[in-house]
Design an enzyme around this catalytic site. Structure first.
Site, PDB file in Angstrom:
ATOM      1  CB  CYS A   9      -1.062  -0.074   1.228  1.00  0.00           C
ATOM      2  SG  CYS A   9      -0.405   0.038   2.894  1.00  0.00           S
ATOM      3  CG  ASN A  12       4.195  -1.509   5.296  1.00  0.00           C
ATOM      4  OD1 ASN A  12       5.409  -1.888   5.683  1.00  0.00           O
ATOM      5  ND2 ASN A  12       3.110  -2.319   5.318  1.00  0.00           N
ATOM      6  CB  CYS A  14      -3.537   1.799   7.091  1.00  0.00           C
ATOM      7  SG  CYS A  14      -3.516   3.278   8.298  1.00  0.00           S
ATOM      8  NE  ARG A  15      -4.463   1.578   1.918  1.00  0.00           N
ATOM      9  CZ  ARG A  15      -4.353   2.361   0.846  1.00  0.00           C
ATOM     10  NH1 ARG A  15      -5.222   1.990  -0.370  1.00  0.00           N
ATOM     11  NH2 ARG A  15      -3.202   2.893   0.581  1.00  0.00           N
ATOM     12  CB  SER A  16       0.191  -3.604   2.677  1.00  0.00           C
ATOM     13  OG  SER A  16       1.181  -2.446   3.267  1.00  0.00           O
ATOM     14  CG  ASP A 125      -4.953   5.659   2.264  1.00  0.00           C
ATOM     15  OD1 ASP A 125      -4.993   5.254   3.767  1.00  0.00           O
ATOM     16  OD2 ASP A 125      -3.964   6.199   2.034  1.00  0.00           O
TER      17      ASP A 125
HETATM   18  P1  4NP Z   1      -1.734   2.930   4.176  1.00  0.00           P
HETATM   19  O1  4NP Z   1      -2.489   4.272   4.629  1.00  0.00           O
HETATM   20  O2  4NP Z   1      -1.158   3.202   2.618  1.00  0.00           O
HETATM   21  O3  4NP Z   1      -2.942   1.882   4.060  1.00  0.00           O
HETATM   22  O4  4NP Z   1      -0.906   2.453   5.118  1.00  0.00           O
HETATM   23  C1  4NP Z   1      -1.636   5.402   4.786  1.00  0.00           C
HETATM   24  C2  4NP Z   1      -0.724   5.603   5.668  1.00  0.00           C
HETATM   25  C3  4NP Z   1       0.182   6.848   5.682  1.00  0.00           C
HETATM   26  C4  4NP Z   1      -0.342   7.677   4.530  1.00  0.00           C
HETATM   27  C5  4NP Z   1      -1.065   7.521   3.745  1.00  0.00           C
HETATM   28  C6  4NP Z   1      -1.913   6.218   3.685  1.00  0.00           C
HETATM   29  N1  4NP Z   1       0.271   9.027   4.764  1.00  0.00           N
HETATM   30  O5  4NP Z   1       0.315  10.076   3.835  1.00  0.00           O
HETATM   31  O6  4NP Z   1       1.188   9.288   5.986  1.00  0.00           O
END
Ligand code: 4NP
Length: 157
Positions: A9, A12, A14-16, A125
Site C-alpha cells: 500500500c 505500510n 494501515c492496509r497492507s 485508504d
Molecule cells: P496505508 O495508509 O497506505 O494503508 O498504510 C496510509 C498511511 C499513511 C499515509 C497515507 C496512507 N500518509 O500519507 O502518511
C-alpha cells in the site's frame, strides 16, 4: 520452496500490514503456515520503522489477529525477485508496482482481483478518514481469502 506473497500500500501502516496479518492467520488456521512467506511494504517511506497505525492494530485485534509487532518498510527492487506474488491495495499502488516490476518476471495484481467484490477495485485508504477501518478490514478478509484460493488453484495446475 515457499510461496512468497507481498502486499503493498502507500504507507505500510494501515492496509497492507492488515493484509499481511489476515493472510498469516488464514494460512495458520489451514495448517499451511510453513508453505508461505508473507510480507508487506509501502510505496512511500514516511513511516519506515513504525508499527502499524493504532486504529489498524485495534481493528485486527478485535478480529483475533495481532499485527502490533510489524514494522513498516518501503518496497525495494529485490522484492520482485524474492516474492512470487505482489498484490497492490489500490490502482495507484499498482501503477507504482508495475513500473518497479518492469523487467522482472512478475506481474503485480490488484488486491481485490480475486475478492468477488464486483466493480470495487481499490481498498480505500482509511488513514485520513472516509472509509472506516472496520469496512476496510472486511474487504481485506475477502481479498485474502480469494487470493489464497487463487494461489492454491494455480499451484495444483
Ligand atoms: P496505508 O495508509 O497506505 O494503508 O498504510 C496510509 C498511511 C499513511 C499515509 C497515507 C496512507 N500518509 O500519507 O502518511
Amino acid at each position: 520452496m515457499k510461496t512468497g506473497i507481498l502486499f503493498v500500500c502507500l504507507g505500510n501502516i494501515c492496509r497492507s500490514p492488515q493484509a499481511e496479518g489476515v493472510m498469516r492467520h488464514l494460512v495458520e488456521v489451514k495448517g499451511l503456515g510453513d508453505r508461505f512467506e508473507i510480507d508487506s511494504a509501502g510505496t512511500g517511506n514516511w513511516h519506515v520503522g513504525n508499527a502499524p497505525d493504532q486504529r489498524a492494530v485495534e481493528t485486527a485485534r478485535n478480529n483475533g489477529v495481532d499485527i502490533s509487532g510489524l514494522k513498516a518498510r518501503q518496497v525495494r527492487a529485490e522484492d520482485f525477485e524474492k516474492f512470487d506474488y505482489v498484490f497492490a491495495m489500490d490502482r495507484d499502488n499498482l501503477a507504482d508496482m508495475e513500473q518497479m516490476a518492469s523487467g522482472a518476471g512478475l506481474s503485480p495484481h490488484l488486491f481485490l482481483e480475486f475478492a468477488g467484490t464486483n466493480d470495487l477495485q481499490d481498498v480505500p485508504d482509511p488513514y485520513f478518514g472516509g472509509t472506516g477501518f472496520a469496512d476496510v478490514y472486511r474487504l481485506i478478509e475477502a481479498g485474502c481469502s480469494g487470493i489464497l484460493k487463487h494461489i492454491q488453484k494455480e499451484s495444483k495446475t
